[in-house]
Design a protein around this motif. Structure first.
Motif, PDB file in Angstrom:
ATOM      1  N   ILE A  34     -16.626 126.668  20.475  1.00 13.63           N
ATOM      2  CA  ILE A  34     -17.685 127.623  20.788  1.00 13.63           C
ATOM      3  C   ILE A  34     -18.983 127.178  20.125  1.00 13.63           C
ATOM      4  O   ILE A  34     -18.981 126.723  18.982  1.00 13.63           O
ATOM      5  N   GLY A  35     -20.076 127.321  20.840  1.00  9.67           N
ATOM      6  CA  GLY A  35     -21.367 126.958  20.268  1.00  9.67           C
ATOM      7  C   GLY A  35     -22.434 127.996  20.556  1.00  9.67           C
ATOM      8  O   GLY A  35     -22.345 128.741  21.535  1.00  9.67           O
ATOM      9  N   TRP A  36     -23.392 128.063  19.661  1.00 10.65           N
ATOM     10  CA  TRP A  36     -24.598 128.876  19.853  1.00 10.65           C
ATOM     11  C   TRP A  36     -25.805 127.962  19.721  1.00 10.65           C
ATOM     12  O   TRP A  36     -25.919 127.210  18.747  1.00 10.65           O
ATOM     13  N   PHE A  37     -26.703 128.029  20.699  1.00  9.00           N
ATOM     14  CA  PHE A  37     -27.934 127.262  20.707  1.00  9.00           C
ATOM     15  C   PHE A  37     -29.108 128.214  20.857  1.00  9.00           C
ATOM     16  O   PHE A  37     -28.952 129.358  21.276  1.00  9.00           O
ATOM     17  N   ARG A  38     -30.285 127.717  20.527  1.00  9.22           N
ATOM     18  CA  ARG A  38     -31.497 128.481  20.784  1.00  9.22           C
ATOM     19  C   ARG A  38     -32.607 127.537  21.198  1.00  9.22           C
ATOM     20  O   ARG A  38     -32.599 126.359  20.845  1.00  9.22           O
ATOM     21  N   GLN A  39     -33.553 128.078  21.934  1.00  7.67           N
ATOM     22  CA  GLN A  39     -34.701 127.294  22.356  1.00  7.67           C
ATOM     23  C   GLN A  39     -35.943 128.168  22.312  1.00  7.67           C
ATOM     24  O   GLN A  39     -36.015 129.190  23.002  1.00  7.67           O
ATOM     25  N   ALA A  40     -36.879 127.741  21.485  1.00  6.37           N
ATOM     26  CA  ALA A  40     -38.158 128.434  21.367  1.00  6.37           C
ATOM     27  C   ALA A  40     -39.149 127.786  22.325  1.00  6.37           C
ATOM     28  O   ALA A  40     -38.992 126.617  22.694  1.00  6.37           O
ATOM     29  N   SER A  49     -24.971 127.101  15.616  1.00  8.53           N
ATOM     30  CA  SER A  49     -23.661 127.298  14.999  1.00  8.53           C
ATOM     31  C   SER A  49     -22.568 126.881  15.965  1.00  8.53           C
ATOM     32  O   SER A  49     -22.774 126.860  17.181  1.00  8.53           O
ATOM     33  N   CYS A  50     -21.402 126.552  15.420  1.00  7.28           N
ATOM     34  CA  CYS A  50     -20.248 126.294  16.274  1.00  7.28           C
ATOM     35  C   CYS A  50     -18.975 126.734  15.550  1.00  7.28           C
ATOM     36  O   CYS A  50     -18.959 126.873  14.319  1.00  7.28           O
ATOM     37  N   ILE A  51     -17.953 126.987  16.335  1.00 11.31           N
ATOM     38  CA  ILE A  51     -16.633 127.348  15.828  1.00 11.31           C
ATOM     39  C   ILE A  51     -15.633 126.396  16.454  1.00 11.31           C
ATOM     40  O   ILE A  51     -15.592 126.241  17.674  1.00 11.31           O
ATOM     41  N   SER A  52     -14.828 125.772  15.613  1.00 13.06           N
ATOM     42  CA  SER A  52     -13.825 124.836  16.135  1.00 13.06           C
ATOM     43  C   SER A  52     -12.759 125.581  16.909  1.00 13.06           C
ATOM     44  O   SER A  52     -12.612 126.799  16.807  1.00 13.06           O
ATOM     45  N   ARG A  53     -11.974 124.846  17.673  1.00 12.32           N
ATOM     46  CA  ARG A  53     -10.951 125.454  18.520  1.00 12.32           C
ATOM     47  C   ARG A  53      -9.974 126.281  17.715  1.00 12.32           C
ATOM     48  O   ARG A  53      -9.559 127.345  18.120  1.00 12.32           O
ATOM     49  N   GLY A  54      -9.560 125.775  16.576  1.00 13.87           N
ATOM     50  CA  GLY A  54      -8.593 126.490  15.772  1.00 13.87           C
ATOM     51  C   GLY A  54      -9.193 127.577  14.924  1.00 13.87           C
ATOM     52  O   GLY A  54      -8.469 128.250  14.185  1.00 13.87           O
ATOM     53  N   GLU A  55     -10.498 127.779  15.025  1.00 17.04           N
ATOM     54  CA  GLU A  55     -11.227 128.809  14.281  1.00 17.04           C
ATOM     55  C   GLU A  55     -11.230 128.585  12.793  1.00 17.04           C
ATOM     56  O   GLU A  55     -11.700 129.449  12.044  1.00 17.04           O
ATOM     57  N   SER A  56     -10.737 127.455  12.346  1.00 16.81           N
ATOM     58  CA  SER A  56     -10.697 127.254  10.908  1.00 16.81           C
ATOM     59  C   SER A  56     -11.993 126.667  10.373  1.00 16.81           C
ATOM     60  O   SER A  56     -12.219 126.650   9.166  1.00 16.81           O
TER      61      SER A  56
END
Length: 128
Positions: A34-40, A49-56
């Protein structure tokens, strides 16, 4: 239809908080990074930010570390970005994404494909 649908953007004063949400439609998040991006305006897209597949493992850009928290709920197929202590420089359109092949480590956010699942974007404005 396979998609991510975002919600939760808005306008807040500096120091305020917002929580962005994404819901997966037509697929589950179990095996995706999972990823979060932003663009101004006038700037390149920035990985937040990102979250790995295993959430760890979670990664945060230095600009948001200690203020933003990313999470996901596999049962409800929801992705969240809790944003606290917001600053004017956080103003941007924010996008969530789910990519099967992207990597996420504590030190680095991998490349997320434009062909991955992307939310439609939600505007966050931080101003007095």
């Amino acid at each position: 239809q396979l998609q991510l649908v975002e919600s939760g953007g808005g306008s807040v004063q500096p120091g305020g908080s917002l929580r962005l949400s994404c819901v997966a439609s037509g697929f589950t998040l179990d095996h995706f990074t999972i990823g979060w991006f932003r663009q101004a305006p006038g700037k390149e897209r920035e990985g937040v930010s990102c979250i790995s597949r295993g959430e760890s493992i979670t990664y945060y850009a230095d600009s948001v570390k200690g203020r933003f928290t990313a999470s996901r709920d596999k049962a409800t197929k929801m992705i969240y970005l809790q944003m606290n202590s917001l600053k004017p420089e956080d103003t941007a359109v924010y996008y969530c994404t789910a990519d099967y092949f992207a990597l996420c480590t504590a030190q680095r956010m991998g490349n997320f494909s434009l062909n991955a699942y992307w939310g439609q974007g939600t505007q966050v404005t931080v101003a007095s």
